[in-house]
Every structure is written in structure tokens, then in C-alpha cells.
Design an enzyme around this catalytic site. Structure first.
Site, PDB file in Angstrom:
ATOM      1  CG  PHE A 132      -2.819   3.123  17.124  1.00 17.32           C
ATOM      2  CD1 PHE A 132      -2.902   3.675  18.395  1.00 17.32           C
ATOM      3  CD2 PHE A 132      -2.322   3.896  16.090  1.00 17.32           C
ATOM      4  CE1 PHE A 132      -2.507   4.988  18.624  1.00 17.32           C
ATOM      5  CE2 PHE A 132      -1.921   5.209  16.311  1.00 17.32           C
ATOM      6  CZ  PHE A 132      -2.019   5.756  17.584  1.00 17.32           C
ATOM      7  NE  ARG A 164      -2.044  -0.644   3.734  1.00 17.12           N
ATOM      8  CZ  ARG A 164      -2.475  -0.315   4.922  1.00 17.12           C
ATOM      9  NH1 ARG A 164      -3.719   0.080   5.086  1.00 17.12           N
ATOM     10  NH2 ARG A 164      -1.696  -0.360   5.974  1.00 17.12           N
ATOM     11  CB  SER A 186       5.646   9.646  34.122  1.00 18.44           C
ATOM     12  OG  SER A 186       6.204   8.750  35.070  1.00 18.44           O
ATOM     13  CB  CYS A 239      18.551  13.180  39.381  1.00 14.66           C
ATOM     14  SG  CYS A 239      18.568  13.307  37.575  1.00 14.66           S
ATOM     15  CB  CYS A 248      14.885  14.134  37.537  1.00  8.30           C
ATOM     16  SG  CYS A 248      14.891  12.347  37.397  1.00  8.30           S
ATOM     17  CG  ASN A 297       6.478   0.948  30.503  1.00  5.04           C
ATOM     18  OD1 ASN A 297       6.424   0.056  29.665  1.00  5.04           O
ATOM     19  ND2 ASN A 297       5.501   1.211  31.323  1.00  5.04           N
ATOM     20  CG  ASN A 335       6.523   2.866  42.584  1.00  7.14           C
ATOM     21  OD1 ASN A 335       6.196   4.010  42.916  1.00  7.14           O
ATOM     22  ND2 ASN A 335       6.364   2.404  41.366  1.00  7.14           N
ATOM     23  CG  ASP A 336       8.486   7.077  46.747  1.00  6.78           C
ATOM     24  OD1 ASP A 336       8.921   6.384  47.688  1.00  6.78           O
ATOM     25  OD2 ASP A 336       9.216   7.802  46.052  1.00  6.78           O
ATOM     26  CG  HIS A 367      17.872  13.461  33.826  1.00  6.55           C
ATOM     27  ND1 HIS A 367      16.832  12.979  34.602  1.00  6.55           N
ATOM     28  CD2 HIS A 367      17.295  14.233  32.863  1.00  6.55           C
ATOM     29  CE1 HIS A 367      15.685  13.463  34.130  1.00  6.55           C
ATOM     30  NE2 HIS A 367      15.941  14.216  33.078  1.00  6.55           N
ATOM     31  CG  HIS A 393       8.000 -13.633  30.500  1.00  7.21           C
ATOM     32  ND1 HIS A 393       7.303 -13.590  29.319  1.00  7.21           N
ATOM     33  CD2 HIS A 393       7.311 -12.859  31.376  1.00  7.21           C
ATOM     34  CE1 HIS A 393       6.237 -12.811  29.473  1.00  7.21           C
ATOM     35  NE2 HIS A 393       6.225 -12.346  30.709  1.00  7.21           N
ATOM     36  CG  HIS A 441       8.741 -11.258  25.808  1.00  7.23           C
ATOM     37  ND1 HIS A 441       8.588 -12.080  24.720  1.00  7.23           N
ATOM     38  CD2 HIS A 441       8.390 -12.013  26.881  1.00  7.23           C
ATOM     39  CE1 HIS A 441       8.166 -13.276  25.116  1.00  7.23           C
ATOM     40  NE2 HIS A 441       8.047 -13.267  26.433  1.00  7.23           N
ATOM     41  CD  GLN A 445      -2.848  -6.746  10.088  1.00  7.72           C
ATOM     42  OE1 GLN A 445      -2.794  -5.679  10.697  1.00  7.72           O
ATOM     43  NE2 GLN A 445      -2.343  -6.898   8.890  1.00  7.72           N
TER      44      GLN A 445
HETATM   45 ZN   LIG Z   1       7.801 -14.739  27.694  1.00  4.48          ZN
HETATM   46 ZN   LIG Z   2      16.982  12.137  36.477  1.00  5.54          ZN
END
Ligand SMILES: [Zn+2]
Ligand SMILES: [Zn+2]
Length: 348
Positions: free
Chosen positions: A314, A31, A163, A55, A52, A155, A77-78, A115, A283, A300, A325
Site C-alpha cells: 500500500f 522482520r 473491471s 468478446c 463480456c 490495467n 471507449n463508450d 476471453h 512513455h 513501465h 518507501q
Molecule cells: Zn517513463
Molecule cells: Zn471477453
């Protein structure tokens, strides 16, 4: 009738780790694409950002202050999604309503005091420190009697909802085995019981013979685009030796893992000459005190970018209603990644 070709004809591919399927539609890559191709803005982040919360030396939520750490640093984690002190609870009605209390806890790990650096820009010995911290945390969390699964993940990029650009990852430990590892546990156990070898050992043997989807191979680790990849440039790092968890890795193997992590993410950055966003995670065997010879350690990488620094895949419509797909095949994705320069684009 012409002969079936992966590169020409739509087909479904089976994911032996989860039992899920992905629809591949290679003819659609023909396409015409009329979207914009653009790189994202210049990155002018400072070495240390006083605002930050990751930091060194900066203040976090709840009045905590980060130490002046010099390599890696982990803290609780807070804003943890899971907490240890939860009363036992169960709710069941008919065969319909089910709920149960869940205990656990969440940690954040900073990959570097700097940072403005990312994994592909770090040196292998620095990345090995991250692998070592994963080991320490997996060991400590896993030793708690109410933690049966330790999820190490990362992430990267605001497109992934991350974030804070400071290089960091997370570790969540919990009582139950969550959905994805539970599927993989069952599939790997079925395979191991039948064949006496791990599913990923046999898979890797085929991949190393074919060399069609392999991206990186060093002494102890391989990075590849899995045959059943769903994200356009999805990849997986796996150990050559069937180890159940990161604690079983030798010093050399930890270094190999760090090396594969770096080389894969350099490829990613070079693809669209942008700091490539993704979600990645390890994993490995549950920490339930049992032996799990069926489990084969792997990591992964699910990156969302499709055609440029700003055009994202998406998972909507058909994907939400039916199954994932993709257009370019896993082999084509591997070919594109392998054709890139091996040095990070910022160093060229
Ligand atoms: Zn896996
Ligand atoms: Zn930082």
C-alpha cells in the site's frame, strides 16, 4: 563505523527520469512475517463469455456490437474520460486558481479474441500484433492537431481496479502533456542537452555492464528492475536503440519488444503462481510535431503484490505524506525474479 551497504542500511535513491526519490529500508526485510501466504482461487474463465462486452460478436454500451475479430481490435471507449468536442475555456484568479478545458479521446484495445488468455500465455507473434496496433493508434491519434500526448496503458487484475478480465488495454490521447511524462520530458531534455546522449542510453549501458538488475535481454530490448524502483517488483522495458516513439521501431525491434513483454510477464506470474496484476504503460515522445531526440521509448510496469498472491503493497501514510518507501532492494527483487523457472507455471 561500518561501511555503507545497500543491502543493510536505509538510504534514498534518486529517480533521474522524474527527479523524485524513494526511501529504501532493507533491514526491515528481517522482520518476521506472520501474514497468510496463499494463492488466489482457480481460474475457470471460458474461452468466450456471452456477458463480456469485449468478446467478439457481443453487444457493448450504446447499442454497438463487436465484430468477430480474430486477433486484436480497437474501439472508442463508450465511457471516455476525454472527449474531442469541448469549448475552449480558461479560469484563472490571483496566482491561486487555475483551470483549463482539455480535449482528447479514449480507445480500448482488445489483445485477443480469447476471453481467458493473458499476455504471458500468448505467443510472441500474437503479442507483436498488439505492438503493431499500438503503432497504428499512436500514429492516427498523434496526427490530430489537438492531440499532443498519447498514453498507451494496461490495467491488469481486479486488485488494480480492472473491471473486466478479458485481455485488453487502453489508449488515451489529449491536448496537454500529463504530469508524469512532463516530468520525464524535462529531465530527459536536461540530460540530452548536457551530454548529447539520451539519459536511458547511458543508464542502460551501466545496467548491461553490471547485469545485477537485468531480467531479460534480447537483440533489441531489455527488461530490468530500475535502480530507483518504488513498487516491490517494479520493472521497465526499454529499447537498446534510443528511439523516440514506437513508430521508429523496425519489424525486428517490434518482435523483440513483444518477446521482452512476454518474458517479463511470465516471470511475474511465476513469482507467486498467480496471474500477476499490474499497471503498465508506454512513455514516449509527445505528438506535437517536433523532433524529440531526448526522448527514449520505454514501458513501465508497476505491480502492487508484495509477498503473495493476496498481500499487496500500500502506498499510504509515509508514502502519501513524504515519498515512496520500499523494503527489499531493487537488486534483491531482480534476484528473486531471475531465480524463477523460465516456463510459465501453468505449463510445468
Ligand atoms: Zn517513463
Ligand atoms: Zn471477453
Amino acid at each position: 563505523m561500518e561501511q555503507f551497504e545497500f543491502t543493510e542500511h536505509s538510504h534514498r535513491r534518486y529517480n533521474p527520469l522524474t527527479g523524485d526519490w524513494v526511501l529504501v529500508s532493507p533491514h526491515r526485510t528481517k522482520r518476521p512475517w506472520q501474514g497468510k501466504v496463499e494463492k488466489s482461487g482457480q481460474d475457470n474463465r471460458p474461452l468466450h463469455d456471452p456477458s463480456c462486452y469485449l468478446c467478439p460478436g457481443n453487444e457493448r454500451a450504446g447499442g454497438f456490437t463487436n465484430p468477430d475479430y480474430t486477433d486484436v481490435f480497437a474501439f472508442q471507449n463508450d465511457y471516455s474520460a476525454l472527449v474531442p468536442d469541448i469549448p475552449d475555456g480558461k479560469y484563472e484568479k490571483k496566482d491561486i486558481f487555475r483551470a483549463e478545458s482539455e480535449r482528447g479521446f479514449c480507445k480500448v484495445i482488445c489483445f485477443s479474441p480469447r476471453h481467458n488468455i493473458t499476455i504471458p500465455e500468448m505467443e510472441v507473434p500474437e503479442i507483436k500484433k498488439i505492438v503493431e496496433l499500438w503503432c497504428t493508434e499512436y500514429n492516427a491519434m498523434g496526427a490530430l492537431d489537438y492531440i499532443n500526448h498519447v498514453q498507451i496503458f494496461e490495467n491488469k487484475g481486479d486488485i488494480m481496479g480492472c473491471s473486466n478480465p478479458h485481455p485488453h488495454g487502453q489508449i488515451w490521447g489529449q491536448y496537454s502533456i500529463p504530469v508524469e511524462p512532463a516530468k520525464e520530458s524535462k529531465m530527459q531534455l536536461d540530460y540530452f542537452s548536457k551530454n548529447g546522449r539520451t539519459l536511458l542510453s547511458d543508464y542502460l549501458e551501466e545496467e548491461l555492464e553490471l547485469k545485477e538488475r537485468v531480467l531479460v535481454e534480447n537483440d533489441h530490448f531489455v527488461a530490468l528492475v530500475p535502480f530507483w524502483a518504488t513498487w516491490p517488483f517494479e520493472a521497465m522495458i526499454l529499447s537498446k536503440r534510443p528511439v523516440q516513439n514506437i513508430l521508429q521501431l523496425s519489424e525486428e525491434e517490434k518482435e523483440s519488444m513483444a518477446d521482452a513483454y512476454k518474458k517479463l510477464t511470465v516471470m511475474y506470474d511465476n513469482l507467486f503462481e498467480v496471474s500477476f496484476p499490474y499497471s503498465a504503460g508506454i512513455h514516449q515522445a509527445p505528438t506535437d510535431g517536433q523532433d524529440h531526440p531526448e526522448w527514449h521509448l520505454h514501458m513501465h510496469f508497476y505491480p502492487p503484490l508484495l509477498r503473495s498472491a493476496t498481500v499487496k503493497k500500500f502506498m499510504v501514510g509515509y508514502e502519501m505524506m513524504a515519498n515512496p518507501q520500499r523494503d527489499i532492494t531493487a537488486e534483491q527483487a531482480a534476484q528473486r525474479l531471475n531465480a524463477l523457472p523460465k516456463n510459465h507455471y501453468k505449463q510445468n
